[in-house]
Design a protein around this motif. Structure first.
Motif, PDB file in Angstrom:
ATOM      1  N   ILE A 183       0.859  -1.179   0.000  1.00  0.00           N
ATOM      2  CA  ILE A 183       0.000   0.000   0.000  1.00  0.00           C
ATOM      3  C   ILE A 183       0.900   1.234   0.000  1.00  0.00           C
ATOM      4  O   ILE A 183       1.786   1.355   0.848  1.00  0.00           O
ATOM      5  CB  ILE A 183      -0.911   0.030   1.259  1.00  0.00           C
ATOM      6  N   GLU A 184       0.659   2.119  -0.959  1.00  0.00           N
ATOM      7  CA  GLU A 184       1.407   3.384  -1.020  1.00  0.00           C
ATOM      8  C   GLU A 184       0.885   4.324   0.062  1.00  0.00           C
ATOM      9  O   GLU A 184      -0.320   4.563   0.154  1.00  0.00           O
ATOM     10  CB  GLU A 184       1.242   4.035  -2.393  1.00  0.00           C
ATOM     11  N   SER A 212       2.069   8.120   2.451  1.00  0.00           N
ATOM     12  CA  SER A 212       2.901   9.321   2.362  1.00  0.00           C
ATOM     13  C   SER A 212       4.314   9.066   2.862  1.00  0.00           C
ATOM     14  O   SER A 212       5.254   9.741   2.464  1.00  0.00           O
ATOM     15  CB  SER A 212       2.260  10.465   3.148  1.00  0.00           C
ATOM     16  N   SER A 213       4.469   8.066   3.723  1.00  0.00           N
ATOM     17  CA  SER A 213       5.804   7.743   4.251  1.00  0.00           C
ATOM     18  C   SER A 213       6.468   6.578   3.509  1.00  0.00           C
ATOM     19  O   SER A 213       7.493   6.080   3.947  1.00  0.00           O
ATOM     20  CB  SER A 213       5.714   7.433   5.747  1.00  0.00           C
ATOM     21  N   GLY A 214       5.895   6.147   2.405  1.00  0.00           N
ATOM     22  CA  GLY A 214       6.478   5.055   1.622  1.00  0.00           C
ATOM     23  C   GLY A 214       5.509   3.897   1.473  1.00  0.00           C
ATOM     24  O   GLY A 214       4.321   4.023   1.710  1.00  0.00           O
ATOM     25  N   VAL A 215       6.059   2.754   1.098  1.00  0.00           N
ATOM     26  CA  VAL A 215       5.248   1.559   0.876  1.00  0.00           C
ATOM     27  C   VAL A 215       5.070   0.817   2.201  1.00  0.00           C
ATOM     28  O   VAL A 215       6.035   0.563   2.918  1.00  0.00           O
ATOM     29  CB  VAL A 215       5.905   0.637  -0.171  1.00  0.00           C
ATOM     30  N   LYS A 216       3.827   0.485   2.504  1.00  0.00           N
ATOM     31  CA  LYS A 216       3.495  -0.284   3.706  1.00  0.00           C
ATOM     32  C   LYS A 216       2.986  -1.645   3.267  1.00  0.00           C
ATOM     33  O   LYS A 216       2.152  -1.742   2.364  1.00  0.00           O
ATOM     34  CB  LYS A 216       2.432   0.470   4.498  1.00  0.00           C
ATOM     35  N   LYS A 217       3.497  -2.709   3.866  1.00  0.00           N
ATOM     36  CA  LYS A 217       3.055  -4.065   3.541  1.00  0.00           C
ATOM     37  C   LYS A 217       1.938  -4.470   4.499  1.00  0.00           C
ATOM     38  O   LYS A 217       2.116  -4.445   5.701  1.00  0.00           O
ATOM     39  CB  LYS A 217       4.221  -5.036   3.623  1.00  0.00           C
ATOM     40  N   ILE A 218       0.786  -4.833   3.932  1.00  0.00           N
ATOM     41  CA  ILE A 218      -0.364  -5.262   4.727  1.00  0.00           C
ATOM     42  C   ILE A 218      -0.535  -6.764   4.533  1.00  0.00           C
ATOM     43  O   ILE A 218      -0.758  -7.231   3.424  1.00  0.00           O
ATOM     44  CB  ILE A 218      -1.654  -4.530   4.292  1.00  0.00           C
ATOM     45  N   LYS A 219      -0.458  -7.505   5.625  1.00  0.00           N
ATOM     46  CA  LYS A 219      -0.674  -8.953   5.584  1.00  0.00           C
ATOM     47  C   LYS A 219      -2.163  -9.223   5.745  1.00  0.00           C
ATOM     48  O   LYS A 219      -2.838  -8.560   6.541  1.00  0.00           O
ATOM     49  CB  LYS A 219       0.092  -9.644   6.709  1.00  0.00           C
ATOM     50  N   TYR A 220      -2.685 -10.213   5.003  1.00  0.00           N
ATOM     51  CA  TYR A 220      -4.118 -10.499   5.069  1.00  0.00           C
ATOM     52  C   TYR A 220      -4.394 -11.990   4.897  1.00  0.00           C
ATOM     53  O   TYR A 220      -3.579 -12.740   4.381  1.00  0.00           O
ATOM     54  CB  TYR A 220      -4.887  -9.697   4.012  1.00  0.00           C
ATOM     55  N   TRP A 221      -5.581 -12.368   5.376  1.00  0.00           N
ATOM     56  CA  TRP A 221      -6.139 -13.698   5.141  1.00  0.00           C
ATOM     57  C   TRP A 221      -7.114 -13.607   3.978  1.00  0.00           C
ATOM     58  O   TRP A 221      -7.813 -12.607   3.824  1.00  0.00           O
ATOM     59  CB  TRP A 221      -6.915 -14.206   6.362  1.00  0.00           C
TER      60      TRP A 221
END
Length: 186
Positions: A100-101, A103-112
């Protein structure tokens, strides 16, 4: 149709291919343990708390968007007056990670990846995503796995370890062991 030769479809000619649960068990509240069990045996069942925000996202059609990953609002999680109205049974089918883009960079979201019982009109052909690794809506503390009762072929051998049986080829065993070793990186 059950015959002395096994299970058959209604036409009584074609063998029926379905699986029964030969043993079921509770999986501890740990995302990696749940992932290992899904990889080893297939989908697991669970229940989750249904908050008002879930119903709101349903009405808005957010679950039809394959990029949508559900989590309750902070207000629902922190305030006792937002207790869920009920629990709902689902199947945890798999998992993934979404970049997920921000403002502070790319964030990785883990999901089921969840299979719902509302039918194919709900969500993305009956599936939706919910945050993984945080016990979102208590989904990770209510997991039940099962050992399927497979119909074995000659090229498959069975293993009995701690009263849990499974069947696999030597190639499948090697692949399974390699993936289980690497699961903690996911």
């Amino acid at each position: 149709v059950i015959s002395p030769l096994g299970d058959y479809c209604n036409n009584k000619k074609d063998p029926a291919y379905f699986y029964r649960c030969s043993h079921y068990y509770r999986i501890k509240n740990d995302a990696n343990e749940i992932m290992k069990d899904i990889y080893k045996w297939g989908p697991v069942s669970s229940v989750y708390r249904v908050y008002d925000s879930f119903k709101k996202h349903m009405r808005l059609g957010d679950f039809k968007n394959e990029n949508f990953i559900y989590e309750p609002t902070d207000q629902e999680l922190e305030n006792k007056k937002f207790l869920p109205k009920y629990y709902h049974a689902i199947i945890i089918f798999g998992w993934g990670i979404k970049d997920i883009e921000t403002s502070s960079g790319v964030k990785k979201i883990k999901y089921w990846i969840i299979k719902n019982s509302f039918g194919n009109d709900f969500g993305n052909n009956g599936y939706f995503k919910i945050k993984r690794g945080i016990n979102c809506c208590q989904i990770e503390e209510n997991v039940i796995g099962c050992i399927p009762d497979f119909h074995f072929n000659d090229d498959i051998y069975t293993i009995n370890s701690l009263n849990k049986q499974w069947a696999e080829t030597i190639k499948q065993k090697n692949i399974r062991n390699a993936l289980i070793t690497n699961l903690t990186a996911v």
